[in-house]
Write a protein that holds these residues in place. Structure first.
Motif, PDB file in Angstrom:
ATOM      1  N   ASP A  84     -32.722 -47.135  67.453  1.00  0.00           N
ATOM      2  CA  ASP A  84     -31.814 -46.219  68.160  1.00  0.00           C
ATOM      3  C   ASP A  84     -32.299 -45.934  69.580  1.00  0.00           C
ATOM      4  N   ASP A  85     -33.595 -45.918  69.789  1.00  0.00           N
ATOM      5  CA  ASP A  85     -34.164 -45.577  71.091  1.00  0.00           C
ATOM      6  C   ASP A  85     -34.100 -46.730  72.094  1.00  0.00           C
ATOM      7  N   ASP A  90     -29.548 -45.988  72.505  1.00  0.00           N
ATOM      8  CA  ASP A  90     -29.543 -44.680  73.167  1.00  0.00           C
ATOM      9  C   ASP A  90     -30.424 -44.623  74.416  1.00  0.00           C
ATOM     10  N   ASP A  92     -33.709 -44.133  75.059  1.00  0.00           N
ATOM     11  CA  ASP A  92     -34.562 -42.942  75.170  1.00  0.00           C
ATOM     12  C   ASP A  92     -35.992 -43.327  75.517  1.00  0.00           C
ATOM     13  N   GLN A 151     -23.983 -46.218  63.385  1.00  0.00           N
ATOM     14  CA  GLN A 151     -24.556 -46.426  64.706  1.00  0.00           C
ATOM     15  C   GLN A 151     -23.638 -47.288  65.567  1.00  0.00           C
ATOM     16  N   THR A 158     -18.629 -44.218  72.556  1.00  0.00           N
ATOM     17  CA  THR A 158     -19.164 -43.631  73.780  1.00  0.00           C
ATOM     18  C   THR A 158     -18.278 -43.989  74.974  1.00  0.00           C
ATOM     19  N   ASP A 237     -25.862 -35.777  75.526  1.00  0.00           N
ATOM     20  CA  ASP A 237     -24.668 -36.287  74.861  1.00  0.00           C
ATOM     21  C   ASP A 237     -23.422 -36.212  75.732  1.00  0.00           C
ATOM     22  N   LYS A 242     -20.752 -39.094  75.002  1.00  0.00           N
ATOM     23  CA  LYS A 242     -20.757 -39.159  73.549  1.00  0.00           C
ATOM     24  C   LYS A 242     -19.561 -38.388  72.990  1.00  0.00           C
TER      25      LYS A 242
END
Length: 288
Positions: A84-85, A90, A92, A151, A158, A237, A242
């Motif tokens: 996810d990162d 995402d 991050d 996911q 988005t 977000d 998001k």
């Protein structure tokens, strides 16, 4: 035993198992180091504790095999966080207060670490349980009709005006993205402890309320906590386009939705020795 005592007792046991066996079970020291970096970065160990708390509710003894299964769940959860990162997801830089895997080691290394944690997590669950039923539960809930599917919907939605105000879509996306793995933890515990049908139904109903509410809680963290408090970037977000329950309903209505789900989760535990499971819901107080 109350939730805080249960958590205090079993979290170090899970941590010790993870730390020891990530060193013992992996031949290449660098691969082991990269995988261990993310697994041992901290975290609440919420999902393995849910599995163990379900066993406790059903009066099933917890030993090394059960810890192996619980630790396998944590490996799978950590795989999902690493992926996810990634910049393609995402993007991050920080997770649990430290650099994300791809920032620390490189993108290719992070992808491979995630892949390795997923497969090793399934291996540990299989070894600990010797049950094809538990493998079916976990693989279904994290696959294309579960966490991975959620996911994908998150990415696809988005900056997508077509679903900007679609609460039904947000509910489905967030359930798949977060709720499915939480339900798997409880469902695996109920299956492993051979719960009767009535108890299993109540436990699954609790897990579905808790699983749905957890993403609302996590999204509220994004707006009510600082990056230091959350251990990751916050206030992202809305800026990134998001589309989720929070961006659709706003803070106060999201809090109301969270409170209603908490009440329903508690109701579903009636008739069970569910004090420890009910204690998981206290985690939400910081955003209410």
């Amino acid at each position: 035993m109350k939730f805080k005592e249960f958590r205090k007792k079993w979290t170090p046991v899970i941590d010790d198992y993870l730390n020891e066996h990530l060193a013992l079970n992996i031949d290449d020291a660098k691969v082991s180091l990269i995988m261990t970096y993310s697994v041992m970065a901290g975290g609440k160990r919420l999902r393995p504790l849910l599995f163990l708390a379900t066993l406790n509710t059903l009066n099933h003894e917890i030993g090394e095999r059960e810890i192996e299964i619980a630790s396998g769940i944590e490996l799978i959860h950590t795989y999902s966080l690493i992926h996810d990162d990634l910049p393609a997801m995402d993007n991050d830089d920080y997770r649990r207060g430290r650099l994300t895997s791809h920032k620390k080691w490189g993108e290719a290394e992070a992808i491979l670490a995630g892949d390795a944690l997923l497969t090793m997590g399934i291996e540990w669950i299989a070894e600990g349980s010797n049950s094809i039923d538990l493998i079916k539960i976990i693989t279904k809930e994290v696959g294309p009709n579960g966490m991975v599917g959620g996911q994908y919907l998150d990415i696809d939605s988005t900056n997508n005006a077509e679903v900007a105000d679609d609460l039904a879509f947000a509910n489905r996306m967030e359930w798949l993205k977060t709720g499915c793995l939480i339900r798997a933890c409880v469902a695996m515990g109920a299956e492993y402890a051979k719960a009767d049908v009535a108890s299993k139904d109540k436990l699954i109903a609790f897990a579905e309320c808790f699983g749905r509410s957890y993403q609302i809680y996590d999204d509220l963290v994004d707006v009510v906590q600082t990056s230091t408090e959350a251990g990751k970037a916050t206030h992202k977000d809305e800026a990134e386009g998001k589309n989720n329950t929070l961006t659709i309903l706003g803070v106060e209505k999201s809090r109301q939705e969270l409170t209603e789900l908490i009440d329903r989760a508690k109701m579903n535990l009636q008739g069970l020795s569910g004090e420890i499971l009910a204690g998981f819901l206290d985690l939400y107080q910081k955003v209410l």
